[in-house]
Design an enzyme around this catalytic site. Structure first.
Site, PDB file in Angstrom:
ATOM      1  N   GLU A  10       0.706  -3.983  -1.396  1.00 52.30           N
ATOM      2  CA  GLU A  10       1.268  -2.634  -1.329  1.00 52.30           C
ATOM      3  C   GLU A  10       2.055  -2.462  -0.034  1.00 52.30           C
ATOM      4  OE1 GLU A  10      -1.116   1.023  -2.320  1.00 52.30           O
ATOM      5  OE2 GLU A  10      -0.765   1.413  -0.174  1.00 52.30           O
ATOM      6  N   ASP A 101      -1.407  13.069  -3.329  1.00 56.93           N
ATOM      7  CA  ASP A 101      -2.024  13.956  -2.344  1.00 56.93           C
ATOM      8  C   ASP A 101      -1.281  15.279  -2.298  1.00 56.93           C
ATOM      9  OD1 ASP A 101      -3.815  11.951  -1.560  1.00 56.93           O
ATOM     10  OD2 ASP A 101      -2.326  11.090  -0.206  1.00 56.93           O
ATOM     11  N   HIS A 260      -5.634  -6.788  -4.817  1.00 59.09           N
ATOM     12  CA  HIS A 260      -4.456  -6.016  -4.404  1.00 59.09           C
ATOM     13  C   HIS A 260      -4.622  -5.665  -2.932  1.00 59.09           C
ATOM     14  CE1 HIS A 260      -0.991  -3.342  -4.953  1.00 59.09           C
ATOM     15  NE2 HIS A 260      -1.651  -2.403  -4.312  1.00 59.09           N
TER      16      HIS A 260
END
Length: 282
Positions: A10, A101, A260
């Protein structure tokens, strides 16, 4: 011949030209590990939307599948369709579908046409069929805003039933939390792959702040050891490498389908873990 565990990384969209140059270098270095895909985050309320889009399209053009995070907070149906059409036109075929968020000051409302990730997953499936592989979030230690572990698991299974293909977890440092979560959802008939999210440890103060905000548990023994190192960054990194590599070994041995890595736009820590696990190309 034993198959190597698939990996992915990521990134967050850089805010500066210097950051953009650095990300290009990090992307090139991590590409040598032959990841299954990269993902790119999306700020609170879509606050990094253009930077996310530009980063995704640029990285995807370099040959390894790149998945944008897509948050439904503050998004309208028209805005999301425009974004998904744009991604589809550029050959993007994987999406990380999230509620996202709430930006500070938004209060309880979401400010858009969607309230939860399940709404976003259902919308994409209805409008685009199987054009996108849909990843959703999972919380082995419970989402910080969930009312209970039971409600959290029910909500996760509902996302899977709405059309999610697989899930990436919030990071954690207790393998049992992951295995318990997987056992719980398997017991009620949910069989999508659950990919552990891995957070390398390089800076204790940052990690503590992230963890307090997102509800990820740092076990007491780890906290005490990290605190004891103080400003000794070399010891923190060496300890982090040992702890996180051992966690990954447990996860792989227990059947985790992939790993990940939350790279934080850095190369060294994620690569060191992959090297130790034998996941780097020979």
């Amino acid at each position: 011949m034993t198959m190597k565990t698939p990996i992915s990384f990521e990134f967050f969209p850089p805010k500066t030209e210097e950051g953009a140059v650095k990300l290009q270098q990090v992307h090139a270095e991590l590409s040598t590990l032959k990841p299954e895909f990269f993902s790119v985050t999306y700020g609170a309320g879509g606050s990094t939307q253009e930077r996310t889009i530009n980063t995704v399209l640029d990285l995807n053009a370099k040959g390894i599948s790149t998945a944008p995070h897509l948050s439904c907070i503050g998004s309208t149906t028209a805005l999301l369709k425009g974004l998904l059409n744009r991604y589809q036109a550029h050959g993007i075929n994987r999406i990380v579908a999230l509620r996202g968020d709430l930006p500070s000051g938004m209060g309880g409302g979401t400010g858009g046409d969607f309230n939860h990730a399940i709404d976003l997953v259902a919308f994409i499936r209805k409008e685009y069929g199987d054009a996108f592989h849909l990843e959703v979030a999972a919380y082995p230690e419970m989402h910080p805003q969930a009312g209970s572990i039971e409600k959290d698991i029910q909500h996760f299974v509902a996302k899977a039933k709405a059309g999610a293909d697989s899930a990436i977890t919030q990071y954690f440092y207790n393998a049992d939390a992951y295995f318990h979560f997987v056992d719980r959802i398997r017991a009620i008939g949910c069989d999508i792959p659950i990919i552990p999210g891995i957070m390398p440890i390089t800076n204790y103060s940052n990690l503590a702040r992230f963890s307090d905000a997102c509800g990820a548990e740092i076990p007491r023994w780890m906290r005490k050891q990290l605190e004891a190192y103080g400003d000794d960054s070399a010891s923190i990194k060496a300890f982090g490498l040992d702890v996180v590599s051992r966690l990954c070994e447990q996860l792989i041995a227990g059947g985790a389908p992939a790993l990940h890595f939350y790279s934080m736009n850095q190369t060294a820590a994620s690569k060191a873990i992959c090297d130790r696990l034998g996941l780097s190309p020979n």
